[in-house]
Scaffold this motif. Structure first.
Motif, PDB file in Angstrom:
ATOM      1  N   TYR A 269      21.103  31.266  25.597  1.00  0.00           N
ATOM      2  CA  TYR A 269      21.842  30.002  25.499  1.00  0.00           C
ATOM      3  C   TYR A 269      20.982  28.843  25.988  1.00  0.00           C
TER       4      TYR A 269
ATOM      5  N   TYR B  76      24.536  19.860  25.311  1.00  0.00           N
ATOM      6  CA  TYR B  76      25.163  19.161  24.180  1.00  0.00           C
ATOM      7  C   TYR B  76      26.367  18.334  24.616  1.00  0.00           C
TER       8      TYR B  76
ATOM      9  N   ILE C 150      33.786  23.867  17.216  1.00  0.00           N
ATOM     10  CA  ILE C 150      32.904  24.109  18.368  1.00  0.00           C
ATOM     11  C   ILE C 150      32.647  25.616  18.538  1.00  0.00           C
ATOM     12  N   GLU C 151      33.632  26.428  18.205  1.00  0.00           N
ATOM     13  CA  GLU C 151      33.401  27.883  18.249  1.00  0.00           C
ATOM     14  C   GLU C 151      32.302  28.263  17.256  1.00  0.00           C
TER      15      GLU C 151
ATOM     16  N   THR D 148      28.967  27.110  18.503  1.00  0.00           N
ATOM     17  CA  THR D 148      28.494  27.943  19.619  1.00  0.00           C
ATOM     18  C   THR D 148      27.949  29.282  19.105  1.00  0.00           C
TER      19      THR D 148
ATOM     20  N   LYS E  61      24.272  28.723  20.094  1.00  0.00           N
ATOM     21  CA  LYS E  61      24.254  29.202  21.477  1.00  0.00           C
ATOM     22  C   LYS E  61      23.844  28.110  22.492  1.00  0.00           C
ATOM     23  N   PRO E  62      24.689  27.105  22.660  1.00  0.00           N
ATOM     24  CA  PRO E  62      24.368  26.048  23.633  1.00  0.00           C
ATOM     25  C   PRO E  62      24.546  26.537  25.071  1.00  0.00           C
TER      26      PRO E  62
ATOM     27  N   PHE F 178      27.978  22.233  27.614  1.00  0.00           N
ATOM     28  CA  PHE F 178      28.740  21.214  26.874  1.00  0.00           C
ATOM     29  C   PHE F 178      29.226  20.162  27.862  1.00  0.00           C
TER      30      PHE F 178
ATOM     31  N   LEU G  50      36.253  30.457  24.120  1.00  0.00           N
ATOM     32  CA  LEU G  50      34.909  31.007  24.334  1.00  0.00           C
ATOM     33  C   LEU G  50      34.834  31.872  25.596  1.00  0.00           C
TER      34      LEU G  50
ATOM     35  N   THR H 123      34.911  31.053  28.754  1.00  0.00           N
ATOM     36  CA  THR H 123      33.959  30.539  29.743  1.00  0.00           C
ATOM     37  C   THR H 123      34.703  29.580  30.679  1.00  0.00           C
TER      38      THR H 123
ATOM     39  N   ARG I 242      28.597  31.606  29.331  1.00  0.00           N
ATOM     40  CA  ARG I 242      28.019  30.482  28.603  1.00  0.00           C
ATOM     41  C   ARG I 242      28.903  30.167  27.413  1.00  0.00           C
ATOM     42  N   PRO I 243      28.951  28.893  27.001  1.00  0.00           N
ATOM     43  CA  PRO I 243      28.303  27.738  27.617  1.00  0.00           C
ATOM     44  C   PRO I 243      28.981  27.324  28.930  1.00  0.00           C
TER      45      PRO I 243
END
Ligand code: FAD
Length: 336
Positions: free
Chosen positions: A6, A10, A86-87, A90, A94-95, A98, A117, A119, A158-159
């Motif tokens: 990752y 962003y 955004i999914e 990602t 792989k950011p 955010f 996600l 996270t 992550r993210p």
């Protein structure tokens, strides 16, 4: 999860009716600093319809890459559809981080993305840093009623995500025509991704200047009267002639004199105008939390011991109902 896969910081850029919100630029300024410390890139994700022309502005404010999801179906903000975008982003890119503005939209979108996600998300951060050893983001925010500053990390997922209110960070200076990549993307959206349907936009407070983006904020507290906040009232009149916006303390919004969207402070908005006029506001710590980034604070209060006088640049001890008309008259005369 292989955390090393990752990369990149962003900003989820926010636009409304074809105009980017200032908070997106403020976050790019911070994102750039974080990315430099991490040795990674800073970029932006831009979602909407006919928004591609806005990408250059994001480059000007420091983004190295802008991923654009331009789709007629995304014209109006939609929680589930934007989350799906955004999914998809990602899964593909792989950011590592955010950054999201703690606006009405950001506060709706951020937690939904974090949940999908699986996270973590730290809301309403006031400081962003990097743990040099672990290379994780340190998200700092007030906790326990503002009595302590909590440092929060997201070490295993992550993210890493956080929201930051508008005006917490200064907007960086833009570089006109800055170079960078603008990349067209397409999200895999189906009807199932739109759980709600946009019917009508009703603007609270009309088309006036938004309080968090105004250069001049004329704010009233319990020392004022309800009519002062209405059209023709002294707060509104002064805001109009100075090209600014009206705001209020919580004592006022709690009484229903003005919509809570105009409340400034810890549980309201943070502002950093060139001029903040506080009339009939005592200066409680929770109110000050939202105004200390202002360039110049002018306080009008009939109690010379009011705490607002400890933080203001210019203080006027007097009845705001006598002082404000004099200021209005003086500004009118000055403007000719
Ligand atoms: P007051 O404290 O009652 O002050 C009124 C002032 O007006 C006085 O100083 C008085 O001398 C002056 N005055 C009276 N008449 C006149 C006149 N004619 N001319 C000039 N001056 C006059 N507050 C916020 O504002 N924003 C927040 O986001 C916020 N979040 C909070 C979160 C928490 C968890 C808590 C516990 C509180 C929060 N508060 C917030 C409330 C805050 O503690 C104060 O109660 C509030 O800010 C007081 O508002 P005020 O200054 O308008 O009223």
């Amino acid at each position: 999860m292989d955390l090393a896969e990752y990369k990149g910081v962003y900003v989820i850029a926010e636009q409304f009716e074809g105009k980017l919100r200032n908070v997106s630029f403020e976050l790019l300024g911070q994102g750039k600093k974080l990315a430099e410390t991490l040795g990674e890139e800073v970029g932006a994700v831009l979602i909407g319809h006919n928004v591609k022309p806005l990408a250059q502005e994001l480059l000007n404010y420091g983004a190295q890459k802008v991923y654009v999801y331009d789709d007629a179906a995304l014209e109006n903000y939609n929680t589930t559809a934007y989350t799906k975008v955004i999914e998809d982003f990602t899964a593909k890119h792989k950011p590592n981080v955010f950054l999201i503005g703690a606006t009405n939209i950001g506060r709706d979108l951020g937690p939904r993305i974090a949940n999908e996600l699986k996270t973590g998300l730290t809301a309403d951060c006031t400081e962003l840093g990097v743990d040099d050893d672990k290379k994780t983001i340190i998200w700092t925010r007030p906790a326990l009623g503002g009595n302590i500053m909590a440092e929060i990390i997201c070490p295993n997922n992550r993210p890493q995500m956080g929201t930051v209110r508008p005006n917490v960070f200064k907007k960086p200076e833009p570089t006109e025509g800055a170079a960078g990549d603008v990349i067209d993307e397409k999200a895999d959206l189906t009807e199932k991704d739109f759980l709600t349907k946009f019917i009508e936009l009703i603007k609270v407070g009309g088309d006036g200047i938004k309080v968090e983006e105004a250069d001049v904020v004329v704010s009233g507290g319990r020392g004022m009267k309800e009519e002062d906040f209405k059209e023709g009232g002294c707060l509104v009149e002064l805001a109009n002639i100075l090209g600014g916006a009206v705001a209020a303390s919580r004592a006022v919004t709690d009484q229903g004199w003005i919509n809570p969207l105009f409340q400034i402070g810890q549980t309201g908005k943070t502002v950093s105008p060139k001029l903040y006029i506080a009339a009939g506001i005592s200066g409680a710590i929770q109110h000050l939390a939202g105004i200390l980034g202002s360039d110049c604070i002018v306080a009008i209060n009939k109690d010379e011991d009011a705490p607002i006088f400890n933080v203001c640049d210019f203080g006027i001890v007097g009845d705001a109902h006598e002082v404000l008309p004099l200021i209005i008259e003086a500004v009118k005369k000055h403007k000719g």
